[in-house]
Design a protein around this motif. Structure first.
Motif, short mmCIF file in Angstrom:
data_model
loop_
_atom_site.label_atom_id
_atom_site.label_comp_id
_atom_site.label_asym_id
_atom_site.label_seq_id
_atom_site.Cartn_x
_atom_site.Cartn_y
_atom_site.Cartn_z
N ARG A 120 -4.55 -11.08 2.76
CA ARG A 120 -3.67 -10.47 3.76
C ARG A 120 -2.76 -11.53 4.36
O ARG A 120 -2.95 -12.74 4.15
N ARG B 213 0.33 -15.71 3.53
CA ARG B 213 -0.78 -14.91 3.00
C ARG B 213 -2.02 -15.79 2.88
O ARG B 213 -1.93 -16.95 2.47
N TYR C 243 -10.39 -6.74 -1.08
CA TYR C 243 -9.71 -5.96 -0.05
C TYR C 243 -8.31 -6.57 0.09
O TYR C 243 -8.16 -7.64 0.70
N LEU D 26 -4.59 -6.41 1.53
CA LEU D 26 -3.75 -5.78 2.54
C LEU D 26 -2.28 -6.17 2.38
O LEU D 26 -1.41 -5.55 2.99
N ASN D 27 -2.04 -7.20 1.55
CA ASN D 27 -0.66 -7.64 1.29
C ASN D 27 -0.66 -8.39 -0.04
O ASN D 27 -1.58 -9.18 -0.29
N TYR E 21 0.27 -5.43 -1.32
CA TYR E 21 0.07 -3.98 -1.45
C TYR E 21 -1.26 -3.64 -0.79
O TYR E 21 -2.00 -4.53 -0.35
N GLN E 22 -1.57 -2.36 -0.68
CA GLN E 22 -2.79 -1.91 -0.01
C GLN E 22 -3.77 -1.37 -1.05
O GLN E 22 -3.51 -0.34 -1.67
N LEU E 23 -4.87 -2.08 -1.25
CA LEU E 23 -5.85 -1.63 -2.25
C LEU E 23 -7.20 -2.29 -2.02
O LEU E 23 -7.29 -3.49 -1.79
N GLY F 67 -6.74 3.32 -1.92
CA GLY F 67 -5.46 2.82 -1.45
C GLY F 67 -5.37 2.81 0.06
O GLY F 67 -4.29 2.61 0.62
N ASN F 68 -6.52 3.01 0.74
CA ASN F 68 -6.54 3.07 2.20
C ASN F 68 -7.56 2.06 2.75
O ASN F 68 -8.66 2.45 3.16
N PRO F 69 -7.21 0.76 2.76
CA PRO F 69 -8.15 -0.25 3.25
C PRO F 69 -8.61 -0.01 4.68
O PRO F 69 -9.75 -0.31 5.03
N SER F 70 -7.73 0.56 5.52
CA SER F 70 -8.11 0.80 6.93
C SER F 70 -9.29 1.75 7.01
O SER F 70 -10.23 1.54 7.80
#
Length: 367
Positions: free
Chosen positions: A202, A212, A324, A326-327, A329-331, A342-345
């Motif tokens: 991230r 990053r 995990y 977050l940057n 892309y989100q995966l 595709g929703n790490p949160s």
């Protein structure tokens, strides 16, 4: 979109439930519930509190398993009635609701089916989870704290009690390590697939230049022992240190040396507990964790020996098991099973059942 074949779907659900019922042996469960229920009704039942708690815990677990199965079977029955009525009346809206309900029921049946795959010696036990920050500095400490919250939120979603034994806070943010128990039947079998190295990528919130950062945290899961387990610990092999409990930023949370650290000298295993005000209670809790870790070590050594004897050179659980990202892309992706989100949160908020179920199926397919 093709219309749902409700007859085929319902038939498949019933077939799966029938298989689950046979594997769980619901008849034997109900018979044991009756026996345990009679024991709890005895006038002298609470004379031996430790034994009584064991009985009530087993009774609660069995009732929960039976209720879970029967609730699902009832939902399938209700869905079948709803579909029949909607089809007779040509009610497209109700059929749409039934289709959505079918998806939810299918997911719950699959989750129950996964439970039948937990047949290891200690799978039924409660779990002790340890999290340790790895490479990555303050980002790793922050990531370790996020993992602790992830598992706590997962337990909360399932209404499983969590008991925190020890948290060692990092200087700037996050935690160096944490140890906590999840009190639920099959917690060990379920969460054991989470053991390994977790990796986060991230944009670091702790870097002024917004670079990053890759950070790592290790997760260990061991079963809670019972009195019947054969793990003997020589008191002479244990060094006991007492210290003052501390919170974030090193602030004192009490004014007595009640926290306890146990070091098992032959293996170097160290455990701490500071969640209780009493030094004796903390030592007892720390001993529970220490024995669990010693048992896990013993089992790992036995498994390694069996592998050597078999000449098994196939790859086992990899050290790094989940990413995990977050940057840029989100995966979130599990490197063993290929399971993705595709929703790490949501994942970091405790939505990890899909990952756990995929892990359990993956482990079983490779065993």
């Amino acid at each position: 979109m093709a219309a749902t074949d409700f007859d085929a779907e319902l038939k498949q659900l019933r077939a799966t439930l029938h298989t689950v019922e046979q594997v769980l042996d619901l008849g034997a469960m109900k018979a044991e519930i009756d026996v345990l229920g009679e024991q709890t009704a005895a006038a002298d039942f609470w004379n031996d509190q430790a034994a009584a708690q064991k009985v009530t815990s087993k009774l609660s677990m069995l009732n929960g398993e039976v209720d879970r199965f029967e609730s699902l079977a009832s939902r399938v029955d209700d869905l079948e009635v709803l579909v029949e009525l909607a089809q007779e009346e040509g009610d497209a809206d109700t059929l749409g609701e039934a289709d959505a309900d079918l998806g939810r029921i299918r997911k719950d049946v699959e989750a129950l089916e996964v439970r039948t795959l937990l047949s290891g010696e200690y799978d039924v036990r409660e779990a002790i989870v340890s999290i340790r920050s790895g490479a990555g500095g303050v980002d790793a400490a922050d990531f370790a704290e996020q993992l602790m919250r992830m598992y706590s939120r997962w337990a909360e979603r399932h209404k499983y009690p969590v008991e925190v034994f020890d948290v060692s806070y990092a200087e700037e943010a996050g935690i160096k390590s944490a140890e906590f128990a999840i009190h639920a039947p099959y917690a060990y079998g379920t969460l054991s697939v989470e053991a390994g190295t977790h990796r986060m990528v991230r944009i670091s919130p702790f870097d002024n230049q917004g670079r990053r950062q890759t950070s790592f945290a290790a997760v260990e899961v061991v079963p809670v022992l019972e009195q019947t387990d054969e793990i003997e610990v020589d008191e002479n092999d244990i060094r006991t240190d007492v210290f003052r409990s501390g919170g974030p930023g090193g602030q004192s949370v009490n004014t007595t040396d009640s926290a306890v650290r146990l070091t098992h000298i032959p293996t170097g295993i160290v455990v701490s507990c500071q969640n209780e005000k009493s030094q004796l209670q903390n030592k007892a809790s720390a001993m529970v964790v220490l024995k669990a870790k010693l048992l896990a070590k013993k089992k790992a050594e036995e498994a390694a020996l069996k592998k050597d004897l078999k000449g098994d050179v196939a790859a086992s659980w990899g050290d790094q098991m989940r990413n995990y990202v977050l940057n840029p892309y989100q995966l979130v992706k599990d490197l063993r099973t290929g399971q993705e989100s595709g929703n790490p949160s949501a994942v970091l908020d405790g939505e990890i059942d899909d990952f756990i179920e995929a892990g359990i199926r993956w482990r079983r397919s490779g065993s």
